[in-house]
Design a protein around this motif. Structure first.
Motif, PDB file in Angstrom:
ATOM      1  N   THR A  90       0.854  -1.184   0.000  1.00 28.22           N
ATOM      2  CA  THR A  90       0.000   0.000   0.000  1.00 28.22           C
ATOM      3  C   THR A  90       0.890   1.234   0.000  1.00 28.22           C
ATOM      4  OG1 THR A  90      -0.160   0.149   2.416  1.00 28.22           O
ATOM      5  CG2 THR A  90      -1.850  -1.167   1.286  1.00 28.22           C
ATOM      6  N   VAL A  91       0.384   2.312  -0.581  1.00 26.14           N
ATOM      7  CA  VAL A  91       1.128   3.558  -0.662  1.00 26.14           C
ATOM      8  C   VAL A  91       0.211   4.688  -0.232  1.00 26.14           C
ATOM      9  CG1 VAL A  91       2.336   5.170  -2.190  1.00 26.14           C
ATOM     10  CG2 VAL A  91       2.554   2.695  -2.568  1.00 26.14           C
ATOM     11  N   ASP A  92       0.691   5.520   0.685  1.00 18.94           N
ATOM     12  CA  ASP A  92       0.020   6.755   1.077  1.00 18.94           C
ATOM     13  C   ASP A  92       0.913   7.911   0.673  1.00 18.94           C
ATOM     14  OD1 ASP A  92      -2.145   5.417   2.353  1.00 18.94           O
ATOM     15  OD2 ASP A  92      -0.938   5.173   4.155  1.00 18.94           O
ATOM     16  N   VAL A  93       0.298   9.044   0.348  1.00 22.17           N
ATOM     17  CA  VAL A  93       1.048  10.212  -0.096  1.00 22.17           C
ATOM     18  C   VAL A  93       0.645  11.427   0.740  1.00 22.17           C
ATOM     19  CG1 VAL A  93      -0.627  10.778  -1.905  1.00 22.17           C
ATOM     20  CG2 VAL A  93       1.739  11.546  -2.131  1.00 22.17           C
ATOM     21  N   SER A  94       1.602  12.309   0.957  1.00 20.66           N
ATOM     22  CA  SER A  94       1.361  13.551   1.680  1.00 20.66           C
ATOM     23  C   SER A  94       1.997  14.698   0.901  1.00 20.66           C
ATOM     24  CB  SER A  94       1.984  13.479   3.081  1.00 20.66           C
ATOM     25  OG  SER A  94       1.903  14.738   3.725  1.00 20.66           O
ATOM     26  N   PHE A  95       1.263  15.798   0.813  1.00 17.54           N
ATOM     27  CA  PHE A  95       1.797  17.002   0.176  1.00 17.54           C
ATOM     28  C   PHE A  95       2.116  18.079   1.212  1.00 17.54           C
ATOM     29  CE2 PHE A  95      -0.789  14.936  -3.119  1.00 17.54           C
ATOM     30  CZ  PHE A  95       0.185  14.761  -4.084  1.00 17.54           C
ATOM     31  N   ARG A 102      -3.080  10.552   2.289  1.00 18.81           N
ATOM     32  CA  ARG A 102      -4.182   9.963   1.532  1.00 18.81           C
ATOM     33  C   ARG A 102      -3.654   8.760   0.769  1.00 18.81           C
ATOM     34  NH1 ARG A 102      -5.364  14.496  -3.120  1.00 18.81           N
ATOM     35  NH2 ARG A 102      -3.819  15.845  -2.228  1.00 18.81           N
ATOM     36  N   ALA A 103      -4.523   7.777   0.620  1.00 19.43           N
ATOM     37  CA  ALA A 103      -4.131   6.535  -0.058  1.00 19.43           C
ATOM     38  C   ALA A 103      -3.995   6.765  -1.555  1.00 19.43           C
ATOM     39  CB  ALA A 103      -5.158   5.446   0.215  1.00 19.43           C
ATOM     40  N   ALA A 104      -2.979   6.159  -2.135  1.00 20.10           N
ATOM     41  CA  ALA A 104      -2.803   6.172  -3.586  1.00 20.10           C
ATOM     42  C   ALA A 104      -3.467   4.927  -4.157  1.00 20.10           C
ATOM     43  CB  ALA A 104      -1.318   6.181  -3.941  1.00 20.10           C
ATOM     44  N   ARG A 105      -3.954   5.022  -5.386  1.00 16.05           N
ATOM     45  CA  ARG A 105      -4.526   3.860  -6.063  1.00 16.05           C
ATOM     46  C   ARG A 105      -3.381   2.956  -6.506  1.00 16.05           C
ATOM     47  NH1 ARG A 105      -6.684   5.853 -10.627  1.00 16.05           N
ATOM     48  NH2 ARG A 105      -5.354   4.666 -12.026  1.00 16.05           N
ATOM     49  N   ILE A 106      -3.525   1.650  -6.262  1.00 14.69           N
ATOM     50  CA  ILE A 106      -2.488   0.673  -6.600  1.00 14.69           C
ATOM     51  C   ILE A 106      -2.943  -0.147  -7.808  1.00 14.69           C
ATOM     52  CG2 ILE A 106      -1.214  -1.369  -5.802  1.00 14.69           C
ATOM     53  CD1 ILE A 106      -0.394   1.181  -4.367  1.00 14.69           C
ATOM     54  N   ASN A 107      -2.065  -0.252  -8.794  1.00 11.79           N
ATOM     55  CA  ASN A 107      -2.296  -1.110  -9.954  1.00 11.79           C
ATOM     56  C   ASN A 107      -1.281  -2.235  -9.892  1.00 11.79           C
ATOM     57  OD1 ASN A 107      -4.337   0.520 -11.236  1.00 11.79           O
ATOM     58  ND2 ASN A 107      -2.706   1.988 -11.628  1.00 11.79           N
ATOM     59  N   ALA A 119      -2.864  14.362  -8.605  1.00 11.55           N
ATOM     60  CA  ALA A 119      -2.327  15.727  -8.633  1.00 11.55           C
ATOM     61  C   ALA A 119      -2.597  16.369  -7.278  1.00 11.55           C
ATOM     62  CB  ALA A 119      -2.977  16.523  -9.750  1.00 11.55           C
ATOM     63  N   GLY A 120      -1.625  17.044  -6.754  1.00  9.64           N
ATOM     64  CA  GLY A 120      -1.795  17.687  -5.461  1.00  9.64           C
ATOM     65  C   GLY A 120      -0.600  18.548  -5.146  1.00  9.64           C
ATOM     66  N   GLY A 121      -0.715  19.298  -4.098  1.00  4.39           N
ATOM     67  CA  GLY A 121       0.374  20.177  -3.720  1.00  4.39           C
ATOM     68  C   GLY A 121       0.488  21.343  -4.691  1.00  4.39           C
TER      69      GLY A 121
END
Length: 152
Positions: A90-95, A102-107, A119-121
């Motif tokens: 799992t991957v979470d991202v912060s700006f 927030r969780a990133a979508r995983i493929n 897109a963010g920040g």
């Protein structure tokens, strides 16, 4: 079950060291793993999962703030150990340097996945990552990288 934690910080804001380390200025890694006592006179490699990231940055270590991007993530073992089986990532991202996540979508599934970072920040900002992986043997890693790369 064992737990090993490692925390690394490179300088404080406004210091010369901090200015040299724009990206990846702080990491927190926690491993959980199983290990038996090695036979007398032998050494055993510990099954500490490792994470590899391949962000699509330019030569300055930045991505566009206005567009989503794909982040390949691979989980592996140390050389000399078999590849992890049945890995879940799992991957979470912060700006905002880890204040909110927030969780990133995983493929994909298994040892190699691609996270879609929305897109963010804002230009001049940063992307921080928190990645978790666990294999079917119960070995796990959680790694947080503050200021992993920048936004332009």
């Amino acid at each position: 079950m064992y737990k090993l934690a490692l925390s690394v910080r490179r300088g404080e804001p406004g210091t010369e060291i901090r200015d040299e380390w724009l990206w990846g200025s702080a990491t927190e890694t926690v491993w959980e793993f199983r290990s038996d006592r090695p036979l007398p006179g032998t050494r055993a490699l510990l099954p500490l999962l490792q994470l590899d990231y391949a962000p699509p940055t330019d030569l300055c270590g930045t991505v566009s703030a206005g567009h989503p991007h794909r982040l390949p993530v691979t989980v592996r073992q140390q050389p000399g150990l078999p590849a992890p089986r049945g890995a879940r990532i799992t991957v979470d991202v912060s700006f905002d340097e880890g204040l909110s996540w927030r969780a990133a979508r995983i493929n994909g599934t298994g040892r190699e996945v691609v996270a879609t970072i929305a897109a963010g920040g804002a230009p001049g900002g940063t992307v921080s990552l928190r990645v978790r992986a666990r294999d079917t043997a119960g070995n796990a890693i959680e790694q947080t990288v503050l200021r992993a790369y920048g936004l332009r």
